[in-house]
Design a protein around this motif. Structure first.
Motif, PDB file in Angstrom:
ATOM      1  N   ALA A  26       2.588  -8.784   5.112  1.00  0.00           N
ATOM      2  CA  ALA A  26       2.342  -8.979   6.543  1.00  0.00           C
ATOM      3  C   ALA A  26       1.172  -8.124   7.020  1.00  0.00           C
ATOM      4  N   GLY A  27       1.115  -6.873   6.533  1.00  0.00           N
ATOM      5  CA  GLY A  27       0.021  -5.988   6.936  1.00  0.00           C
ATOM      6  C   GLY A  27      -1.324  -6.463   6.436  1.00  0.00           C
ATOM      7  N   THR A  28      -1.382  -6.883   5.190  1.00  0.00           N
ATOM      8  CA  THR A  28      -2.648  -7.359   4.632  1.00  0.00           C
ATOM      9  C   THR A  28      -3.072  -8.681   5.266  1.00  0.00           C
ATOM     10  N   SER A  70       6.788 -10.361  11.989  1.00  0.00           N
ATOM     11  CA  SER A  70       7.002  -9.294  11.015  1.00  0.00           C
ATOM     12  C   SER A  70       6.987  -7.920  11.677  1.00  0.00           C
ATOM     13  N   PRO A  71       8.002  -7.089  11.419  1.00  0.00           N
ATOM     14  CA  PRO A  71       7.991  -5.725  11.963  1.00  0.00           C
ATOM     15  C   PRO A  71       6.790  -4.917  11.478  1.00  0.00           C
ATOM     16  N   ALA A  72       6.386  -5.107  10.214  1.00  0.00           N
ATOM     17  CA  ALA A  72       5.238  -4.380   9.683  1.00  0.00           C
ATOM     18  C   ALA A  72       3.959  -4.780  10.406  1.00  0.00           C
ATOM     19  N   ALA A  73       3.802  -6.078  10.679  1.00  0.00           N
ATOM     20  CA  ALA A  73       2.622  -6.540  11.409  1.00  0.00           C
ATOM     21  C   ALA A  73       2.594  -5.950  12.814  1.00  0.00           C
ATOM     22  N   ARG A  74       3.797  -5.810  13.408  1.00  0.00           N
ATOM     23  CA  ARG A  74       3.854  -5.198  14.737  1.00  0.00           C
ATOM     24  C   ARG A  74       3.421  -3.736  14.703  1.00  0.00           C
ATOM     25  N   LEU A  75       3.790  -3.042  13.645  1.00  0.00           N
ATOM     26  CA  LEU A  75       3.370  -1.648  13.509  1.00  0.00           C
ATOM     27  C   LEU A  75       1.850  -1.544  13.447  1.00  0.00           C
ATOM     28  N   LEU A  76       1.224  -2.427  12.671  1.00  0.00           N
ATOM     29  CA  LEU A  76      -0.228  -2.401  12.564  1.00  0.00           C
ATOM     30  C   LEU A  76      -0.883  -2.836  13.872  1.00  0.00           C
ATOM     31  N   ILE A  95      -7.288  -1.556  11.805  1.00  0.00           N
ATOM     32  CA  ILE A  95      -6.357  -2.500  11.183  1.00  0.00           C
ATOM     33  C   ILE A  95      -6.882  -2.951   9.826  1.00  0.00           C
ATOM     34  N   VAL A  96      -8.190  -3.212   9.725  1.00  0.00           N
ATOM     35  CA  VAL A  96      -8.762  -3.619   8.437  1.00  0.00           C
ATOM     36  C   VAL A  96      -8.549  -2.530   7.393  1.00  0.00           C
ATOM     37  N   LEU A  97      -8.778  -1.274   7.768  1.00  0.00           N
ATOM     38  CA  LEU A  97      -8.584  -0.169   6.828  1.00  0.00           C
ATOM     39  C   LEU A  97      -7.110  -0.011   6.469  1.00  0.00           C
ATOM     40  N   ALA A  98      -6.227  -0.100   7.464  1.00  0.00           N
ATOM     41  CA  ALA A  98      -4.795   0.037   7.188  1.00  0.00           C
ATOM     42  C   ALA A  98      -4.315  -1.066   6.249  1.00  0.00           C
ATOM     43  N   GLY A  99      -4.751  -2.302   6.494  1.00  0.00           N
ATOM     44  CA  GLY A  99      -4.348  -3.402   5.629  1.00  0.00           C
ATOM     45  C   GLY A  99      -4.864  -3.244   4.212  1.00  0.00           C
ATOM     46  N   THR A 100      -6.089  -2.737   4.077  1.00  0.00           N
ATOM     47  CA  THR A 100      -6.648  -2.522   2.738  1.00  0.00           C
ATOM     48  C   THR A 100      -5.919  -1.400   2.008  1.00  0.00           C
ATOM     49  N   LEU A 101      -5.543  -0.364   2.727  1.00  0.00           N
ATOM     50  CA  LEU A 101      -4.750   0.708   2.118  1.00  0.00           C
ATOM     51  C   LEU A 101      -3.422   0.171   1.594  1.00  0.00           C
ATOM     52  N   LEU A 102      -2.821  -0.749   2.327  1.00  0.00           N
ATOM     53  CA  LEU A 102      -1.564  -1.356   1.861  1.00  0.00           C
ATOM     54  C   LEU A 102      -1.801  -2.208   0.613  1.00  0.00           C
ATOM     55  N   ALA A 103      -2.905  -2.958   0.607  1.00  0.00           N
ATOM     56  CA  ALA A 103      -3.193  -3.786  -0.569  1.00  0.00           C
ATOM     57  C   ALA A 103      -3.451  -2.917  -1.795  1.00  0.00           C
ATOM     58  N   GLU A 104      -4.177  -1.810  -1.631  1.00  0.00           N
ATOM     59  CA  GLU A 104      -4.423  -0.887  -2.741  1.00  0.00           C
ATOM     60  C   GLU A 104      -3.100  -0.255  -3.197  1.00  0.00           C
ATOM     61  N   ALA A 105      -2.240   0.067  -2.239  1.00  0.00           N
ATOM     62  CA  ALA A 105      -0.958   0.679  -2.581  1.00  0.00           C
ATOM     63  C   ALA A 105      -0.089  -0.278  -3.387  1.00  0.00           C
ATOM     64  N   THR A 504      -4.372   5.503   8.267  1.00  0.00           N
ATOM     65  CA  THR A 504      -3.567   6.166   7.242  1.00  0.00           C
ATOM     66  C   THR A 504      -2.119   6.315   7.694  1.00  0.00           C
ATOM     67  N   ASP A 505      -1.926   6.725   8.938  1.00  0.00           N
ATOM     68  CA  ASP A 505      -0.564   6.873   9.458  1.00  0.00           C
ATOM     69  C   ASP A 505       0.188   5.551   9.427  1.00  0.00           C
ATOM     70  N   ALA A 506      -0.500   4.469   9.821  1.00  0.00           N
ATOM     71  CA  ALA A 506       0.163   3.162   9.844  1.00  0.00           C
ATOM     72  C   ALA A 506       0.532   2.700   8.444  1.00  0.00           C
ATOM     73  N   ALA A 507      -0.411   2.858   7.502  1.00  0.00           N
ATOM     74  CA  ALA A 507      -0.145   2.411   6.132  1.00  0.00           C
ATOM     75  C   ALA A 507       0.989   3.207   5.500  1.00  0.00           C
ATOM     76  N   THR A 508       0.989   4.520   5.671  1.00  0.00           N
ATOM     77  CA  THR A 508       2.039   5.338   5.062  1.00  0.00           C
ATOM     78  C   THR A 508       3.391   5.095   5.733  1.00  0.00           C
ATOM     79  N   LEU A 509       3.379   4.776   7.028  1.00  0.00           N
ATOM     80  CA  LEU A 509       4.628   4.456   7.712  1.00  0.00           C
ATOM     81  C   LEU A 509       5.253   3.204   7.101  1.00  0.00           C
ATOM     82  N   VAL A 510       4.435   2.201   6.820  1.00  0.00           N
ATOM     83  CA  VAL A 510       4.945   0.976   6.200  1.00  0.00           C
ATOM     84  C   VAL A 510       5.436   1.259   4.779  1.00  0.00           C
TER      85      VAL A 510
END
Length: 554
Positions: A26-28, A70-76, A95-105, A504-510
């Motif tokens: 959802a984040g990506t 999606s709850p995760a999308a709402r967080l982002l 949001i682009v950076l947070a989504g990419t951090l999730l994809a890398e994770a 970073t905070d958003a990605a790590t929260l997810v």
């Protein structure tokens, strides 16, 4: 079912790998949706809802209007609102950076890393990157750099001439709010739009502009000759309904004799006279009322030389109070000389199809930006641009310092983070390196949106930054990799700092979530979802909202 990495879904509960994969997906997905809007060559999104069409490329505006299950999308989405509300820009990049951090994770987790390790690596990388920003920053050069900051933030359909015009208009409005003091009072700036004419016909006016089409009933129905301009004006602000008072339990009354009708008319006439005499006794020339005013009373006030406006919005009442010194009173009977304010001039003007009132007072720093343009959605986008530009200048003054835009700062930070990662002697190094890769998604997206080859552009950026060219980035206007700082493509250092921190905070929260539980009242549960995902509070200056004129928070 695997006890550690398996999937469990019972009564609206999702755990294990399934919860992680759904949240990351959802984040990506939200990140990919906004990626194409990034930069001066970013594309627009057309948002259609029940026949209403909105065209915008602003990340916060887009996510505000999306239906996100999606709850995760709402967080982002909350990242975009926080970024724009706090700083005026950077919502899409965050949001682009947070989504990419999730994809890398996701890749790291598939390779066997524990979420805690990924989160720790991201935290180390983000901390190191943020610590370098002040070393990359240069001191702003007054009005010139103010205009450059706003110009950099103006993206989309605007040509060079209109971009320069809006940047100059935003800068002049901001500097006017700072006149006579070191701190800018953004509440002293009002932004209004009036469809018609060209964007370059917009202007900055001294004084407070009130849109009477949205906040008051038209005066055209009043038979009296209503003046268009008043000088040395005495102003009253009322939070009262000016009408014939009657018991709450009685909505209407009837009369059964001519004498009863006469008494009813006498009562109405006496009440009207009392209202008029109360205002006249305090020398009031203009009355702004937050609630309705009886049509008969407005006509009588006009004949008495008192201009009355009803349903004035609460935010406008606050601004009128600051500009004129008037103190709002709850009831007309509570009005006294100390509550009456003063203005040098009040003028009624008509622009396009809109009617406005301009209140000017020399002792006030209140200024108004009146924006023109056609069609109407262009005016709406212009209002957003100017409001965000003014907020962005406040961000710059809160932490003076400029860094190059165009992905140059992200490229330089990625280079430094990779070097930092070589000194990490455990598995966190993999997450640090992934963080550096995620940072480079910004210049890659800028290059792709500008029609450049993203791989070649990234390789050139890496090579030139390795050679010490720290301000080299993607110039979307020319489609080249060049020194963007020299071309005036700059951003506040505080903006970059918050983009990295918020993403970073958003990605790590997810990533910390391993269990998604649907509760009563949430989407997908047994009851309807009664919450609504739009932002009620905007920091700094914002264009005036719609909705009921007297509604609080809308």
């Amino acid at each position: 079912m695997n006890g550690i990495h398996g999937v469990a879904a019972v009564d609206g509960r999702t755990t294990g790998d399934d919860a992680r994969e759904r949240n990351i997906a959802a984040g990506t997905a939200l990140s990919e949706l906004l990626r194409t809007t990034l930069g001066p060559n970013g594309r627009d999104k057309m948002l259609v809802d029940d026949g209403t069409v909105i065209v915008t490329n602003d990340g916060a505006s887009i996510v505000d209007r999306l239906s996100l299950d999606s709850p995760a999308a709402r967080l982002l989405a909350g990242v975009a609102r926080a970024q724009r509300g706090e700083l005026g820009d950077g919502s899409t990049a965050a949001i682009v950076l947070a989504g990419t951090l999730l994809a890398e994770a996701e890749t790291l987790l598939d390779d066997g890393l524990h979420p805690t390790t990924v989160i720790a690596g991201y935290a180390d990388a983000a901390g190191h990157a943020r610590s370098l920003l002040d070393d990359l920053a240069s001191a702003p050069d007054g009005e010139v750099d103010h205009r450059a900051v706003v110009s950099t933030a103006v993206t989309g359909r605007w040509d060079e001439r209109r971009t320069a015009f809006l940047a100059d208009l935003s800068t002049r409005a901001y500097r006017a709010a700072r006149a006579g003091g070191d701190d800018a009072d953004l509440s002293a700036i009002t932004v209004h739009g009036a469809a018609g004419e060209a964007t370059t016909d917009s202007e900055l006016l001294d004084g407070l502009v009130i849109d009477t089409d949205t906040s008051s009933t038209s005066l055209s129905s009043i038979a009296a000759d209503v003046p268009r301009r008043l000088t040395d004006v005495r102003i009253a602000l009322l939070d009262d309904e000016l009408t014939i008072q009657s018991p709450d339990s009685v909505s209407r009354y009837s009369v059964d004799s001519p004498d009863g009708l006469r008494r009813a008319r006498d009562h109405e006439r006496d009440e009207y006279r009392r209202y008029v005499e109360t205002l006249r006794s305090h020398g009031v020339d203009v009355c702004f009322c937050q609630k309705s005013i009886d049509d008969g009373l407005r006509a009588r006030l006009a004949k008495a030389g008192i201009l009355a406006f009803e349903r004035t919005r609460q935010d406008e009442v606050h601004k009128l109070s600051r500009a004129t010194g008037a103190r709002p009173v709850m009831r007309l009977d509570a009005l006294d000389p100390s509550a009456v304010g003063r203005a040098d001039e009040l003028e009624r003007v008509r622009l396009g199809k809109g009617s406005f009132v301009v209140v000017r007072e020399a002792s006030s720093r209140q200024v108004s930006v009146l924006l023109r343009g056609s069609p109407e959605h262009v005016v709406d986008e212009t209002e957003r641009i100017v409001s965000d530009g003014i907020a962005l200048l406040e961000t710059l003054d809160a932490r003076p310092g400029l860094v190059p835009g165009g992905g140059a700062t992200e490229t330089e930070l990625a280079l430094a983070v990779r070097t930092f990662g070589r000194g990490v002697d455990d598995r966190r190094a993999l997450a640090v390196d992934a963080f550096a890769d995620a940072l480079e998604t910004v210049p890659v997206s800028l290059a792709r949106n500008a029609g450049m080859d993203p791989v070649d552009s990234l390789l050139e950026l890496r090579r030139r930054h390795a050679d010490g060219e720290r301000s080299v980035g993607v110039d979307g206007d020319t489609g080249t990799v060049t020194d963007v700082m020299a071309r005036g493509v700059v951003e506040p250092v505080r903006l970059k700092d918050r983009v990295v921190a918020n993403a970073t905070d958003a990605a790590t929260l997810v990533l910390r979530v391993d269990d998604v539980i649907r509760t009563r009242g949430t989407r997908g549960g047994e009851e309807h979802d009664h919450d609504h995902d739009h932002d009620h509070g905007h920091g700094g200056v914002r264009s005036d909202p719609g909705g009921y004129p007297w509604a609080i928070g809308h």
